[in-house]
Design a protein around this motif. Structure first.
Motif, PDB file in Angstrom:
ATOM      1  N   HIS A 137     -13.605  40.510 -87.355  1.00 56.07           N
ATOM      2  CA  HIS A 137     -15.235  40.758 -85.738  1.00 56.07           C
ATOM      3  C   HIS A 137     -14.319  41.431 -84.263  1.00 56.07           C
ATOM      4  O   HIS A 137     -14.263  41.137 -83.329  1.00 56.07           O
ATOM      5  CB  HIS A 137     -15.587  38.957 -85.250  1.00 56.07           C
ATOM      6  CG  HIS A 137     -14.411  37.635 -85.514  1.00 56.07           C
ATOM      7  ND1 HIS A 137     -13.347  37.895 -86.434  1.00 56.07           N
ATOM      8  CD2 HIS A 137     -13.974  37.896 -84.176  1.00 56.07           C
ATOM      9  CE1 HIS A 137     -12.554  36.961 -85.207  1.00 56.07           C
ATOM     10  NE2 HIS A 137     -13.094  36.742 -84.386  1.00 56.07           N
ATOM     11  N   ALA A 138     -12.918  41.349 -84.630  1.00 50.77           N
ATOM     12  CA  ALA A 138     -11.438  41.134 -83.811  1.00 50.77           C
ATOM     13  C   ALA A 138     -11.316  43.207 -82.932  1.00 50.77           C
ATOM     14  O   ALA A 138     -10.483  42.925 -82.317  1.00 50.77           O
ATOM     15  CB  ALA A 138     -10.464  40.289 -83.505  1.00 50.77           C
ATOM     16  N   THR A 139     -11.646  43.963 -84.008  1.00 56.21           N
ATOM     17  CA  THR A 139     -11.242  45.171 -83.784  1.00 56.21           C
ATOM     18  C   THR A 139     -12.219  45.737 -83.872  1.00 56.21           C
ATOM     19  O   THR A 139     -13.625  45.745 -84.972  1.00 56.21           O
ATOM     20  CB  THR A 139     -10.302  45.737 -85.785  1.00 56.21           C
ATOM     21  OG1 THR A 139     -10.870  44.842 -86.569  1.00 56.21           O
ATOM     22  CG2 THR A 139      -8.978  44.875 -85.008  1.00 56.21           C
ATOM     23  N   GLY A 140     -11.733  47.551 -83.933  1.00 57.85           N
ATOM     24  CA  GLY A 140     -13.586  48.465 -83.616  1.00 57.85           C
ATOM     25  C   GLY A 140     -13.317  48.467 -84.721  1.00 57.85           C
ATOM     26  O   GLY A 140     -14.985  48.674 -85.710  1.00 57.85           O
ATOM     27  N   VAL A 141     -12.624  48.942 -86.088  1.00 56.01           N
ATOM     28  CA  VAL A 141     -12.646  49.184 -86.986  1.00 56.01           C
ATOM     29  C   VAL A 141     -13.903  47.836 -88.382  1.00 56.01           C
ATOM     30  O   VAL A 141     -14.002  48.165 -89.211  1.00 56.01           O
ATOM     31  CB  VAL A 141     -11.484  49.699 -87.957  1.00 56.01           C
ATOM     32  CG1 VAL A 141     -11.265  51.059 -87.712  1.00 56.01           C
ATOM     33  CG2 VAL A 141     -10.241  49.166 -87.547  1.00 56.01           C
ATOM     34  N   THR A 166      -7.760  36.554 -77.671  1.00 53.10           N
ATOM     35  CA  THR A 166      -7.393  36.956 -75.665  1.00 53.10           C
ATOM     36  C   THR A 166      -8.484  36.879 -76.075  1.00 53.10           C
ATOM     37  O   THR A 166      -9.797  35.842 -76.316  1.00 53.10           O
ATOM     38  CB  THR A 166      -7.541  38.772 -75.690  1.00 53.10           C
ATOM     39  OG1 THR A 166      -9.118  39.083 -75.898  1.00 53.10           O
ATOM     40  CG2 THR A 166      -6.330  39.417 -76.084  1.00 53.10           C
ATOM     41  N   ALA A 167      -9.012  36.348 -74.281  1.00 54.42           N
ATOM     42  CA  ALA A 167     -10.355  35.338 -73.912  1.00 54.42           C
ATOM     43  C   ALA A 167     -11.316  36.688 -73.919  1.00 54.42           C
ATOM     44  O   ALA A 167     -12.612  36.701 -73.714  1.00 54.42           O
ATOM     45  CB  ALA A 167      -9.815  36.119 -72.279  1.00 54.42           C
ATOM     46  N   PHE A 168     -11.358  38.020 -74.398  1.00 52.63           N
ATOM     47  CA  PHE A 168     -12.567  38.992 -74.506  1.00 52.63           C
ATOM     48  C   PHE A 168     -12.594  39.026 -76.148  1.00 52.63           C
ATOM     49  O   PHE A 168     -13.440  39.055 -76.435  1.00 52.63           O
ATOM     50  CB  PHE A 168     -11.918  40.317 -74.135  1.00 52.63           C
ATOM     51  CG  PHE A 168     -11.585  40.428 -72.537  1.00 52.63           C
ATOM     52  CD1 PHE A 168     -12.457  40.688 -72.074  1.00 52.63           C
ATOM     53  CD2 PHE A 168     -10.318  40.577 -72.569  1.00 52.63           C
ATOM     54  CE1 PHE A 168     -12.370  40.666 -70.087  1.00 52.63           C
ATOM     55  CE2 PHE A 168      -9.347  40.268 -70.807  1.00 52.63           C
ATOM     56  CZ  PHE A 168     -10.795  40.999 -70.012  1.00 52.63           C
ATOM     57  N   THR A 169     -12.256  37.956 -77.024  1.00 44.31           N
ATOM     58  CA  THR A 169     -12.225  38.289 -78.432  1.00 44.31           C
ATOM     59  C   THR A 169     -13.565  37.406 -78.736  1.00 44.31           C
ATOM     60  O   THR A 169     -14.079  36.574 -78.242  1.00 44.31           O
ATOM     61  CB  THR A 169     -11.567  37.695 -79.550  1.00 44.31           C
ATOM     62  OG1 THR A 169     -10.180  37.834 -79.140  1.00 44.31           O
ATOM     63  CG2 THR A 169     -11.629  37.554 -80.365  1.00 44.31           C
ATOM     64  N   SER A 191     -14.668  47.867 -79.324  1.00 48.54           N
ATOM     65  CA  SER A 191     -13.456  46.453 -79.210  1.00 48.54           C
ATOM     66  C   SER A 191     -12.796  46.376 -78.393  1.00 48.54           C
ATOM     67  O   SER A 191     -11.840  47.332 -77.722  1.00 48.54           O
ATOM     68  CB  SER A 191     -12.917  46.263 -80.530  1.00 48.54           C
ATOM     69  OG  SER A 191     -12.080  45.071 -80.404  1.00 48.54           O
ATOM     70  N   ASP A 192     -13.458  45.882 -77.102  1.00 48.12           N
ATOM     71  CA  ASP A 192     -12.480  45.862 -75.853  1.00 48.12           C
ATOM     72  C   ASP A 192     -11.444  44.726 -75.959  1.00 48.12           C
ATOM     73  O   ASP A 192     -12.582  43.370 -75.374  1.00 48.12           O
ATOM     74  CB  ASP A 192     -13.365  45.920 -75.547  1.00 48.12           C
ATOM     75  CG  ASP A 192     -13.107  46.179 -73.589  1.00 48.12           C
ATOM     76  OD1 ASP A 192     -12.524  46.557 -73.480  1.00 48.12           O
ATOM     77  OD2 ASP A 192     -13.886  46.439 -72.580  1.00 48.12           O
ATOM     78  N   ARG A 193     -10.335  45.037 -75.323  1.00 50.42           N
ATOM     79  CA  ARG A 193      -9.344  43.899 -75.439  1.00 50.42           C
ATOM     80  C   ARG A 193      -9.525  42.582 -75.829  1.00 50.42           C
ATOM     81  O   ARG A 193      -9.301  41.672 -75.880  1.00 50.42           O
ATOM     82  CB  ARG A 193      -9.991  43.636 -73.845  1.00 50.42           C
ATOM     83  CG  ARG A 193      -9.211  45.181 -72.546  1.00 50.42           C
ATOM     84  CD  ARG A 193      -9.174  44.076 -71.317  1.00 50.42           C
ATOM     85  NE  ARG A 193     -10.988  44.105 -71.003  1.00 50.42           N
ATOM     86  CZ  ARG A 193     -11.229  43.349 -70.489  1.00 50.42           C
ATOM     87  NH1 ARG A 193     -11.202  44.215 -69.145  1.00 50.42           N
ATOM     88  NH2 ARG A 193     -13.018  43.523 -69.766  1.00 50.42           N
ATOM     89  N   GLN A 194      -9.969  43.318 -77.538  1.00 46.74           N
ATOM     90  CA  GLN A 194      -9.870  41.373 -78.119  1.00 46.74           C
ATOM     91  C   GLN A 194      -8.940  41.219 -79.218  1.00 46.74           C
ATOM     92  O   GLN A 194      -9.062  40.534 -79.523  1.00 46.74           O
ATOM     93  CB  GLN A 194     -10.547  42.188 -79.392  1.00 46.74           C
ATOM     94  CG  GLN A 194     -12.535  42.238 -78.917  1.00 46.74           C
ATOM     95  CD  GLN A 194     -13.277  41.544 -80.302  1.00 46.74           C
ATOM     96  OE1 GLN A 194     -13.525  40.936 -79.856  1.00 46.74           O
ATOM     97  NE2 GLN A 194     -13.776  42.858 -80.674  1.00 46.74           N
ATOM     98  N   ILE A 195      -8.057  42.373 -79.262  1.00 46.70           N
ATOM     99  CA  ILE A 195      -6.400  41.818 -79.410  1.00 46.70           C
ATOM    100  C   ILE A 195      -5.455  41.843 -79.046  1.00 46.70           C
ATOM    101  O   ILE A 195      -4.739  40.508 -78.826  1.00 46.70           O
ATOM    102  CB  ILE A 195      -6.087  43.116 -80.821  1.00 46.70           C
ATOM    103  CG1 ILE A 195      -7.321  42.631 -82.431  1.00 46.70           C
ATOM    104  CG2 ILE A 195      -4.472  42.413 -81.378  1.00 46.70           C
ATOM    105  CD1 ILE A 195      -7.542  42.268 -82.698  1.00 46.70           C
ATOM    106  N   THR A 196      -5.681  42.644 -77.899  1.00 38.69           N
ATOM    107  CA  THR A 196      -4.421  42.903 -76.591  1.00 38.69           C
ATOM    108  C   THR A 196      -5.978  42.480 -75.760  1.00 38.69           C
ATOM    109  O   THR A 196      -6.104  44.054 -75.555  1.00 38.69           O
ATOM    110  CB  THR A 196      -3.191  43.722 -76.574  1.00 38.69           C
ATOM    111  OG1 THR A 196      -4.438  45.249 -76.867  1.00 38.69           O
ATOM    112  CG2 THR A 196      -2.177  43.402 -78.104  1.00 38.69           C
TER     113      THR A 196
END
Length: 264
Positions: A137-141, A166-169, A191-196
């Motif tokens: 769920h946290a990456t585009g791929v 992150t706050a966006f995950t 996936s927008d700012r989910q990991i960093t």
């Protein structure tokens, strides 16, 4: 009758191999014994057998490393080296079109595993390497792969614990359901700012010969100034090229694959 909780000989062999990971690529016999949960005597016997077969190699200092024999076996995996070889020209094209980080990944259970990565020299830094794993769920791929998984799997994953980085995950199962529906509609995942908090990725699914989604390709760019509408067609084109090279011949476009670009 053997107790199911008692490790078998294959279990112990696999425990020795599992002692090695990206954080521990080189181990002493004592380290292997401790990490595998085996006695030193048992570890010594199993490590010796694996070294003779070529699964492990011992250097001059007595430290063990993964052997080339395992690489030879792993190269036979259809979702490993074979897929990378087919996908490489399209990954290069995507890199030349964007000059950003390009990735190829497959799903393994509830995680995405990266099997290829082209690093841009001056792009955003990413916490990715070949063999790295992240939650779907946290990456585009990962979103591209999850959106095309079996409905039962999607539901079980969506209602399970969703790790936050992150706050966006995405950690809300209702929101995740909406995002997955949007991925299927548009043929692309963002996936927008989910990991960093400085990176954004755009991904698209790769289909195998029978139409099943077997992999996903993505480009990772800095969040600031990201031109998502311009990136989506390029990523979808790369994914479609890899799919056709794998033998996918769609009779009609799948929902969303030729639809409007995703807009955030």
């Amino acid at each position: 009758m053997t107790d199911p909780a008692t490790p078998t000989a294959p279990d112990r062999l696999l425990a020795v191999l599992a002692a090695f990971d990206h954080a521990h690529p080189a181990l002493s016999l004592t380290d292997i014994s401790r990490r595998a949960g085996l006695s030193l005597t048992t570890a010594h016997r199993l490590v010796g057998a694996l070294a003779r077969w070529g699964a492990l190699e011992r250097d001059g200092a007595g430290i063990y490393h993964v052997g080339l024999r395992l690489w030879e076996i792993a190269a036979l995996a259809p979702r490993g080296l074979a897929l990378r070889q087919v996908a490489w020209p399209y990954l290069e094209d995507l890199y030349e079109a964007t000059h950003e980080n390009v990735q190829l990944a497959v799903r393994d259970g509830g995680e995405v595993v990266y099997i290829e990565w082209l690093a841009a020299r001056s792009s955003v830094g990413v916490h990715i390497r070949v063999g790295a794993r992240w939650p779907l769920h946290a990456t585009g791929v990962g979103l591209a792969l999850l959106a095309h998984g079996e409905p039962e799997f999607q539901e079980a994953y969506r209602t399970g614990p969703l790790a936050s980085f992150t706050a966006f995950t995405i950690t809300d199962p209702v929101r995740l359901r909406r995002v997955l529906a949007e991925v299927r509609r548009t043929g692309a995942a963002v996936s927008d700012r989910q990991i960093t908090d400085d990176a954004l990725s755009v991904a698209a699914p790769v289909h195998g010969p029978d139409g099943t989604v077997t992999a996903a390709v993505s480009v990772v760019v800095p969040h600031a100034g990201a031109q998502v509408p311009a990136l989506v067609p390029a990523v979808r084109l790369a994914a479609r090229g890899i799919s056709r090279a794998l033998g996918w011949r769609p009779n009609i476009p799948r929902t969303g694959e030729d639809g409007p670009p995703y807009s955030s």
